[in-house]
Design a protein around this motif. Structure first.
Motif, PDB file in Angstrom:
ATOM      1  N   PRO A  25       0.988  -1.507   0.070  1.00 58.39           N
ATOM      2  CA  PRO A  25       0.022   0.071  -0.009  1.00 58.39           C
ATOM      3  C   PRO A  25       0.856   1.325  -0.046  1.00 58.39           C
ATOM      4  N   CYS A  26       0.245   2.410  -0.129  1.00 60.29           N
ATOM      5  CA  CYS A  26       0.977   3.671  -0.254  1.00 60.29           C
ATOM      6  C   CYS A  26       1.258   4.264   1.116  1.00 60.29           C
ATOM      7  N   GLY A  27       0.483   3.895   2.131  1.00 54.50           N
ATOM      8  CA  GLY A  27       0.775   4.213   3.653  1.00 54.50           C
ATOM      9  C   GLY A  27       0.195   5.330   3.814  1.00 54.50           C
ATOM     10  N   LYS A  28      -0.351   6.263   2.967  1.00 50.77           N
ATOM     11  CA  LYS A  28      -0.912   7.656   3.560  1.00 50.77           C
ATOM     12  C   LYS A  28      -2.324   8.225   2.888  1.00 50.77           C
ATOM     13  N   CYS A  29      -2.808   7.044   2.214  1.00 48.58           N
ATOM     14  CA  CYS A  29      -4.277   7.359   1.856  1.00 48.58           C
ATOM     15  C   CYS A  29      -5.278   7.325   2.817  1.00 48.58           C
ATOM     16  N   PHE A  30      -6.378   7.587   2.403  1.00 46.91           N
ATOM     17  CA  PHE A  30      -7.625   7.508   3.560  1.00 46.91           C
ATOM     18  C   PHE A  30      -7.880   6.140   4.103  1.00 46.91           C
ATOM     19  N   TYR A  31      -7.491   5.042   3.394  1.00 47.17           N
ATOM     20  CA  TYR A  31      -7.897   3.869   3.855  1.00 47.17           C
ATOM     21  C   TYR A  31      -6.604   3.175   4.407  1.00 47.17           C
ATOM     22  N   CYS A  32      -5.274   3.643   4.136  1.00 42.05           N
ATOM     23  CA  CYS A  32      -3.911   3.086   4.925  1.00 42.05           C
ATOM     24  C   CYS A  32      -4.200   3.828   6.201  1.00 42.05           C
ATOM     25  N   GLU A  33      -4.746   4.955   6.319  1.00 45.30           N
ATOM     26  CA  GLU A  33      -4.674   5.649   7.833  1.00 45.30           C
ATOM     27  C   GLU A  33      -5.731   5.054   8.560  1.00 45.30           C
ATOM     28  N   ARG A  34      -6.588   4.224   7.999  1.00 39.52           N
ATOM     29  CA  ARG A  34      -7.517   3.275   8.817  1.00 39.52           C
ATOM     30  C   ARG A  34      -7.369   1.906   9.010  1.00 39.52           C
ATOM     31  N   ARG A  35      -5.710   1.564   8.277  1.00 39.42           N
ATOM     32  CA  ARG A  35      -5.450   0.242   8.549  1.00 39.42           C
ATOM     33  C   ARG A  35      -6.142  -0.928   7.513  1.00 39.42           C
ATOM     34  N   LEU A  36      -6.852  -0.136   6.314  1.00 40.53           N
ATOM     35  CA  LEU A  36      -7.573  -0.673   5.484  1.00 40.53           C
ATOM     36  C   LEU A  36      -6.530  -0.930   4.310  1.00 40.53           C
ATOM     37  N   PHE A  37      -5.569  -1.340   4.379  1.00 40.34           N
ATOM     38  CA  PHE A  37      -4.389  -1.557   3.451  1.00 40.34           C
ATOM     39  C   PHE A  37      -4.902  -2.066   1.982  1.00 40.34           C
ATOM     40  N   SER A  38      -5.686  -3.031   2.162  1.00 36.93           N
ATOM     41  CA  SER A  38      -6.093  -3.873   0.957  1.00 36.93           C
ATOM     42  C   SER A  38      -7.135  -3.226   0.190  1.00 36.93           C
ATOM     43  N   GLN A  39      -7.537  -1.945   0.570  1.00 38.74           N
ATOM     44  CA  GLN A  39      -8.480  -1.038  -0.282  1.00 38.74           C
ATOM     45  C   GLN A  39      -7.852   0.068  -0.706  1.00 38.74           C
ATOM     46  N   CYS A  40      -6.508   0.236  -0.443  1.00 34.70           N
ATOM     47  CA  CYS A  40      -5.817   1.336  -0.986  1.00 34.70           C
ATOM     48  C   CYS A  40      -5.343   0.978  -2.490  1.00 34.70           C
ATOM     49  N   LYS A  41      -5.558   2.225  -3.284  1.00 39.05           N
ATOM     50  CA  LYS A  41      -5.481   2.154  -4.565  1.00 39.05           C
ATOM     51  C   LYS A  41      -4.193   1.345  -5.075  1.00 39.05           C
ATOM     52  N   GLN A  42      -3.152   2.032  -4.498  1.00 42.00           N
ATOM     53  CA  GLN A  42      -1.781   1.343  -4.874  1.00 42.00           C
ATOM     54  C   GLN A  42      -1.754  -0.133  -4.560  1.00 42.00           C
TER      55      GLN A  42
END
Length: 368
Positions: free
Chosen positions: A106-123
């Motif tokens: 994951p990118c580590g900084k998007c909306f989803y990454c900030e909420r530990r939903l890494f598998s929903q991150c676009k990257q």
């Protein structure tokens, strides 16, 4: 400089990097053919890995036998091997390093990454490991290329005392640890694992570390026996229709605190909900295809307050902890490896994984 924009260290290796390689190419529904394809070109920030072993995952089977992705593709994402080349700017890895690689980071900084939903991150959804064609892992080929974001944050070093076969479990164990944590399994609870295939048995291994009372179910006697050897208290044959009754009998009529479902069948979800106590959790691990529809009694959720949880893929923030379970041999992962096939027999390997026997569990593709 042997390739454009790339610093290759093949000159210092014992064998030069070939221009072509063998790969199991998904060509049509249910069919993977071994073909000669180009070795991926390594560019700035990338790394080339010579694959030693790759596990066959249930998602590979779904993609190939149900054609959930469009061919041609080279699948296989549970892989380990040796770095044979790196592009300019790569400082973490060098030729000769023993590694495994994730295919999603994951990118580590998007909306989803900030909420530990890494598998929903676009990257994260952009696969960063490839052997050619549309990137999709590539472990069913002799070489794979890690793209910059994977080369930087998705590769794990494998020490000499850990075999490449063991290292292929680092990716799936990450997904398992994520699922067990999401199910909030704790010491003293009663946990039921439905399905004792490779995923179910890995769920059992990791859940056991938390200290619950573990029960399992599977229609295959040998798989039930294996679960007992790996730590289950009892294992039940669900074919008789008494699984819920058996679990309630061992919990003063309540049901399991958590049910971990490792079977991709809608009817099993209904049974899992019935086996869970009021307020209990049902974790669906295998429900990851785009077509299956699941029906269940609304009262199980709306009145009995049972939770249905999903868990998909890996989590980057537990990457070190999950790898540690394998690298420090805290889990008996090799106990579930039953079959190894050379690349030339990949179709046989896939057929066995798709239609398992009493004796078969985890299937590996080994590159000689």
């Amino acid at each position: 400089m042997s390739r454009t924009g790339t610093t290759l260290e093949a000159a210092r290796s014992r064998r030069p990097i070939p221009k072509t390689m063998r790969a199991g190419v998904f060509r049509e529904k249910g069919i993977v053919r071994v073909e000669e394809v180009p070795v991926p070109e390594v560019r700035d920030g990338e790394a080339l890995i010579k694959v030693a072993a790759c596990g066959v995952c249930g998602t590979d089977i779904k993609k190939i036998f149900h054609r959930y992705v469009e061919p041609p593709q080279i699948l296989g994402h549970e892989l380990a091997g040796t770095v044979v080349a790196v592009g300019r700017g790569v400082s973490k890895w060098k030729q000769g390093d023993r590694v495994m690689s994730f295919h999603h980071v994951p990118c580590g900084k998007c909306f989803y990454c900030e909420r530990r939903l890494f598998s929903q991150c676009k990257q994260y959804k952009t696969t960063g490991l490839t052997a050619g064609f549309t990137p999709n892992g590539g472990g069913f080929a002799e070489y794979v290329k890690a793209m910059p974001w994977v080369a930087e944050r998705g590769i794990v070093a494998v020490p000499e005392n850990v075999s490449f076969e063991e290292a292929t479990f680092i990716e799936p164990i990450n997904t398992i640890l994520k699922a067990v944590e999401k199910a909030r399994v704790t010491a003293g609870e009663t946990v039921l694992v439905i399905g004792c295939g490779p995923i179910g048995l890995q769920l059992l291994m990791v859940a056991k570390l938390a200290g619950p009372r573990l029960y399992t179910s599977d229609p295959m006697a040998e798989r039930r026996a294996k679960s007992l050897r790996l730590g289950a208290i009892e294992s039940f044959d669900p074919s008789g229709g008494k699984l819920v009754e058996e679990i309630q009998a061992r919990t003063e009529g309540r049901g399991a605190d958590a049910v971990l479902v490792a079977v991709a069948h809608p009817a099993v979800v209904v049974e899992a909900l019935a086996a869970a106590r009021p307020g209990g959790r049902v974790l669906l691990f295998a429900a990851n295809d785009p077509v299956t529809r699941i029906e269940f009694p609304a009262a199980a959720v709306g009145i009995d307050e049972k939770e249905i949880l999903g868990s998909y893929s890996a989590a980057v923030d537990i990457q070190e902890a999950a790898a540690d379970l394998v690298l420090r041999k805290k889990l008996p992962v090799m106990d579930i490896v039953t079959h190894r096939f050379p690349l030339d027999r990949i179709q046989d390997a896939l057929e066995l994984a798709a239609r398992p026997t009493e004796e078969s569990l985890k299937v590996l593709i080994t590159h000689g």
